[in-house]
Each structure stands twice: as C-alpha cells, then as structure tokens.
Design an enzyme around this catalytic site. Sequence first.
Site, PDB file in Angstrom:
ATOM      1  N   LYS A   1      11.337  13.891  60.585  1.00  0.00           N
ATOM      2  CA  LYS A   1      11.095  13.265  59.280  1.00  0.00           C
ATOM      3  C   LYS A   1      11.772  11.890  59.222  1.00  0.00           C
ATOM      4  O   LYS A   1      11.163  10.899  58.846  1.00  0.00           O
ATOM      5  CB  LYS A   1      11.634  14.195  58.179  1.00  0.00           C
ATOM      6  CG  LYS A   1      11.439  13.665  56.791  1.00  0.00           C
ATOM      7  CD  LYS A   1      11.880  14.678  55.747  1.00  0.00           C
ATOM      8  CE  LYS A   1      11.938  13.990  54.386  1.00  0.00           C
ATOM      9  NZ  LYS A   1      12.346  14.852  53.308  1.00  0.00           N
TER      10      LYS A   1
ATOM     11  N   GLU B   1      19.607  14.639  68.091  1.00  0.00           N
ATOM     12  CA  GLU B   1      19.082  15.597  69.070  1.00  0.00           C
ATOM     13  C   GLU B   1      17.652  15.219  69.459  1.00  0.00           C
ATOM     14  O   GLU B   1      17.296  15.166  70.642  1.00  0.00           O
ATOM     15  CB  GLU B   1      19.066  17.022  68.489  1.00  0.00           C
ATOM     16  CG  GLU B   1      20.425  17.629  68.246  1.00  0.00           C
ATOM     17  CD  GLU B   1      20.945  17.391  66.835  1.00  0.00           C
ATOM     18  OE1 GLU B   1      20.542  16.374  66.217  1.00  0.00           O
ATOM     19  OE2 GLU B   1      21.753  18.207  66.372  1.00  0.00           O
TER      20      GLU B   1
ATOM     21  N   GLY C   1      12.297  18.692  54.862  1.00  0.00           N
ATOM     22  CA  GLY C   1      12.144  19.069  56.274  1.00  0.00           C
ATOM     23  C   GLY C   1      11.776  20.530  56.460  1.00  0.00           C
ATOM     24  O   GLY C   1      10.859  20.874  57.199  1.00  0.00           O
ATOM     25  N   ARG C   2      12.496  21.426  55.775  1.00  0.00           N
ATOM     26  CA  ARG C   2      12.267  22.865  55.983  1.00  0.00           C
ATOM     27  C   ARG C   2      11.041  23.372  55.245  1.00  0.00           C
ATOM     28  O   ARG C   2      10.744  24.569  55.285  1.00  0.00           O
ATOM     29  CB  ARG C   2      13.527  23.662  55.611  1.00  0.00           C
ATOM     30  CG  ARG C   2      14.061  23.385  54.217  1.00  0.00           C
ATOM     31  CD  ARG C   2      15.476  23.927  54.044  1.00  0.00           C
ATOM     32  NE  ARG C   2      16.074  23.521  52.768  1.00  0.00           N
ATOM     33  CZ  ARG C   2      16.717  22.378  52.575  1.00  0.00           C
ATOM     34  NH1 ARG C   2      16.828  21.505  53.567  1.00  0.00           N
ATOM     35  NH2 ARG C   2      17.256  22.099  51.409  1.00  0.00           N
TER      36      ARG C   2
ATOM     37  N   GLU D   1      19.861  26.775  54.168  1.00  0.00           N
ATOM     38  CA  GLU D   1      20.014  25.324  53.954  1.00  0.00           C
ATOM     39  C   GLU D   1      19.650  24.985  52.503  1.00  0.00           C
ATOM     40  O   GLU D   1      20.148  24.022  51.937  1.00  0.00           O
ATOM     41  CB  GLU D   1      19.141  24.535  54.945  1.00  0.00           C
ATOM     42  CG  GLU D   1      19.614  23.106  55.153  1.00  0.00           C
ATOM     43  CD  GLU D   1      18.881  22.366  56.266  1.00  0.00           C
ATOM     44  OE1 GLU D   1      17.702  22.036  56.093  1.00  0.00           O
ATOM     45  OE2 GLU D   1      19.497  22.096  57.322  1.00  0.00           O
TER      46      GLU D   1
ATOM     47  N   HIS E   1      17.559  49.568  68.347  1.00  0.00           N
ATOM     48  CA  HIS E   1      18.354  49.932  69.522  1.00  0.00           C
ATOM     49  C   HIS E   1      19.515  48.966  69.715  1.00  0.00           C
ATOM     50  O   HIS E   1      20.088  48.889  70.804  1.00  0.00           O
ATOM     51  CB  HIS E   1      17.453  49.970  70.756  1.00  0.00           C
ATOM     52  CG  HIS E   1      16.340  50.965  70.595  1.00  0.00           C
ATOM     53  ND1 HIS E   1      16.477  52.294  70.929  1.00  0.00           N
ATOM     54  CD2 HIS E   1      15.101  50.836  70.054  1.00  0.00           C
ATOM     55  CE1 HIS E   1      15.351  52.939  70.635  1.00  0.00           C
ATOM     56  NE2 HIS E   1      14.507  52.063  70.096  1.00  0.00           N
TER      57      HIS E   1
ATOM     58  N   LYS F   1      27.720  16.086  61.524  1.00  0.00           N
ATOM     59  CA  LYS F   1      27.021  15.003  62.235  1.00  0.00           C
ATOM     60  C   LYS F   1      27.933  13.780  62.363  1.00  0.00           C
ATOM     61  O   LYS F   1      28.024  13.162  63.423  1.00  0.00           O
ATOM     62  CB  LYS F   1      25.772  14.574  61.443  1.00  0.00           C
ATOM     63  CG  LYS F   1      24.604  15.535  61.481  1.00  0.00           C
ATOM     64  CD  LYS F   1      23.413  14.911  60.759  1.00  0.00           C
ATOM     65  CE  LYS F   1      22.333  15.927  60.486  1.00  0.00           C
ATOM     66  NZ  LYS F   1      21.249  15.413  59.650  1.00  0.00           N
TER      67      LYS F   1
END
Length: 531
Positions: free
Chosen positions: A195, A201, A253-254, A339, A370, A499
């Site tokens: 965005k 990253e 963003g999400r 978030e 399990h 950050k």
Amino acid sequence: MDSALWDELRRIAETRPKITELFAKDEARAEDFSVSCGEMLFDFSKTQVTRSTLDFLLSMSKNAGVAAKRDAMFSGARINETEDRAVLHTLLRAPQAPEGLEVEHAEVARILANMAAFANNVRDGSYTGQGGAITDVINIGIGGSDLGPAMAALALAPYHDGPRLHFVSNVDGADVADTLDGLNPETTLVIVASKTFTTIETMTNARSAFEWMAAKVSDPGSQFAAVSTAEDKTAAFGIDPARVFGFEDWVGGRYSMWGPIGLALMIGIGPDDFDAFLAGGAAMDAHFQSAPMAENMPVLLALIGIWHNQGCGHATRAVLPYDNRLARLPAYLQQLEMESNGKTVAMDGAALPVHSGPVVWGEPGTNGQHAFYQLIHQGTRVIPCEFLVAAKGHEDNLSHHHELLVANCLAQSEALMVGRSFEEAQALMAAKGLEGAERDRQARHRVFPGDRPSTTLLYPKLTPEVLGMIIALYEHRVFVEGVMLGINSYDQWGVELGKELANALTPILKGEESDAGKDGSTRMLLSRIKG
Ligand code: F6P
C-alpha cells in the site's frame, strides 16, 4: 458506550448457567440461537448465552450506536479519525455505487477492469516474459498485502487454473531465496504489493527479486507489476505505469484483498471466480446493512466475542477450520482482529474501560486435535472455540474423508459442552477392573469439565462466493466489536515503534554506529551476533 454496561455484563457473566442446562430447558435452543445468511449458518447455541443475556448484549450494541456507525462507514464518513480517512473497503465489492460515492465506485470498476484485462493477458499468454508465457507469479508483500491473497489462494485451490502462485513476505532472506530457487526468471512475473511502497521487508525482497531477474532477463522491469496507493514510488522503482494498479487510502491494508492487492489471486483463479468472491463479500455486506440486529450474523458473532472476552474474561479465542484449505485463515484473522482491535485507548484517547480484543489463534482440524486440544478440553483456562466447516467437500471421490472430518468437528463441540463427570470416569475405570483409590485416581485424569463454549459456522462448500462471505463476516465482526469497545479499528500505531527501533539498529549491526544508549540486553545480543 455507557461504561456501567460493562460492569453489568460482567455481573451477568458471573451467574451464567451451564450450556447443557440451557439445552435441557429449551428444545428450540439450536434454532433460537443460530442465524442464517443465505445458505450459511452461524450456530451459537453451544454458549452460555441466554435470551436475556442476548437482549442485554443487543442493548449494549444499541447504546454504542452500532447501526449508525455502520451506516456512516458504508456512506464514506471519515470514521478512521486518527488518520482522517474514510473506511470504504466495502466499495471494492459493491455491485452498485452507494449514493454520493459514484465517482469512487466508477474508479474502482475501472481499476478492476484493468486488473481483469491484465490477469487475462497473463493467463492466456498474451503477456509474456522473456522466455514465453508466464508460468509463475510471485506476490511480494507483507501483512495485509500478503495474508489475504495467500490465504485465499490456498482456500480456492480447486478453482486455480492459472500460473503457479508464490508468496514472499518475510525479510528473512530464506523466504525469497527458497521461493526463487528452481523458478525460471524468464517466465516469472513479480507483483510488488505494498500500500505504502515503503515497507522495508517488501522493498528489500523486491530489490532482491529484481537482481535475480536481472541476471537472466534483459529488461527485468518488464516482468514486474505493482499494487500500491503510491504511484510516484512505483515509478521510481522502475515499474511501467501500465502495470501499476492503484487504490485509495480509504482501503486499509488488512481490508485490501478485494481490490488490486488481490491481483495475484485473480491471475490464479481468473476474473470470473474473483468476481464471485467479491459477490460473496457484497452479499454479507447487504445482510449486515439490512438484517435486524437480532438476526444479523456479523452483529451476533461480535456479541458472542464480546460476551466471551469482556464478559466472561476469556482472553483468547481459537479459530478452528475443519477445512484444510483454510489453514491460513487463523493467521489472516490474527492480523484482521488483533491489528484492528488491539488498542489501549478509545477513539477519544481515554483508556479503555475493559480489555481490548482477544488473542486469536488456531489451526485446522483435525490436525489441532492431535496437538493442542488437550489443553482446550482439560486445561484450567477456558478457550472459546470457533469451528468452521463445510457441509460438502470438493473431493467427491473422497466423501468418506469428509464424513470423518465433519464427525470430528461436531464431536469436538459436543465434547467441549458435555464433558465427562467424575462418576462417568469412575464407571469407565471400574469397567476396566480398577477399584478403590486407584480407580478414583485414574478416573480424575479422565474427567472433562465440559461447559466449554463454542460456535460453529456451517457453509455449503468452500467456493469463492462462500469465502467472500466468510471474510466479510469477520471484517464486520471486528467493526462491531471495535464500535462497542470505542476503538478505532482502522489504525495500527502499535506497529510503528518496532519499525523505528529496527531502523536505528541496522547501522549498529553494520558497525557504522555505536551501541551507546542501548540497554544491557540489547548490547549483549548485538555483541554476540557481531562476534
Ligand atoms: O506494519 C503493519 C502494516 O502497516 C499493515 O497494516 C500492513 O498490512 C502491512 O504493514 C503492509 O503494509 P504495506 O502494504 O504498506 O506494505
């Protein structure tokens, strides 16, 4: 919302009845405590919520102004007050323009058509790499620019008929190296999805992928596309504007997988199935906007969440899809929910009167059974479980697998609710020939406390449309919980400090700056790493 209501909710929770008693008293409980949206059913009857509790929760949502705030969101009001932005991801899937948003809607349609044209060109081989038709597409992004399309690409694998999709997110070089290993740069398309187009990253991975491409491809930029709100920055990276798909800052963003951030998914499954995904989201939007609050699936999912977290004090919730292709859904929901609603202060800056949103975690069933279900059944903390299951699988030739899957899903919610008493466990041990103290000692280990709440979301089959409904359902659940908590669900200031500190540490790691001023632990770790 009137903060006295939280005290009242906790008071109600202190005297909550047992789930089995509620079923014993009310034969119609399953029907009364479940709600449908199309063919999707949300069953919340296996919780300790009574009719009067539900009425109280509904009155809380009314007091918080959920309906008015919902309408404000859909109409484009700037409800993200700390970033002064509208919240309009719903516009990305709206079949018609809402009043007053005609211009924005037309722009969304134009970009969607551009995406579809590009996706079709990639899929039918009209757009090629230096070595011919595109065989592999790499989406480089992180957080909302990765989790949504990556989750959906797996969920919709039966619909995948385009080039292979790969997702690179982690700045750990292992991620990009392992992904590029074995791929042919001459037939690979890289989509840089960010965005902001500043995320360290993503930009680091994008540059590494560019260098990998440049070693074999004479014009590597021609095999790059970008998805971003920052078109100046995509141009500076050297990506042709013809392959840049923009979106506006009113898409968080999400919440962004419905638009250009879904480009890799669209290339994989094709524009028609992508449209069906959008239609599913739009169907849930229509339900959320029009169904009465007491029959409104996102509202009820949110109220159950509030009841378990802020009412009963259960700090986590497990998302347990009995649908292996929803393996990434818990990770996707971790970002969406945590978030959005992991905040300390309300919109006005005042401290929250109750805890913020819960810890969300999970894994697909039956694998989780399990691994961690032991603690869910017999641990000392109660973990509300949210099961998801399809009535039918895609593998018609393996229907016996699906029967086992469904049986296990239903068995888990039943076991959580019913449990096993000490007397029942004693009888089991006696049947094995044990007596006296040893029978009782062994029996105690086999007691299940029961009365552990769960909900089940049942849908016909995991189609693109159903996936769209599921994702929009959870988006609106987050919204409703956020409104009731007074939170701004659309900012994420809590990710900033880490950050900033990482940026400050990088020159120290490179030996360009001293570690003076850092705490003892950080200095020790730096010194060991630098050797
Ligand atoms: O760091 C958090 C975050 O801003 C998320 O909200 C977002 O989804 C992610 O980073 C990626 O951001 P971008 O799409 O701008 O690269």
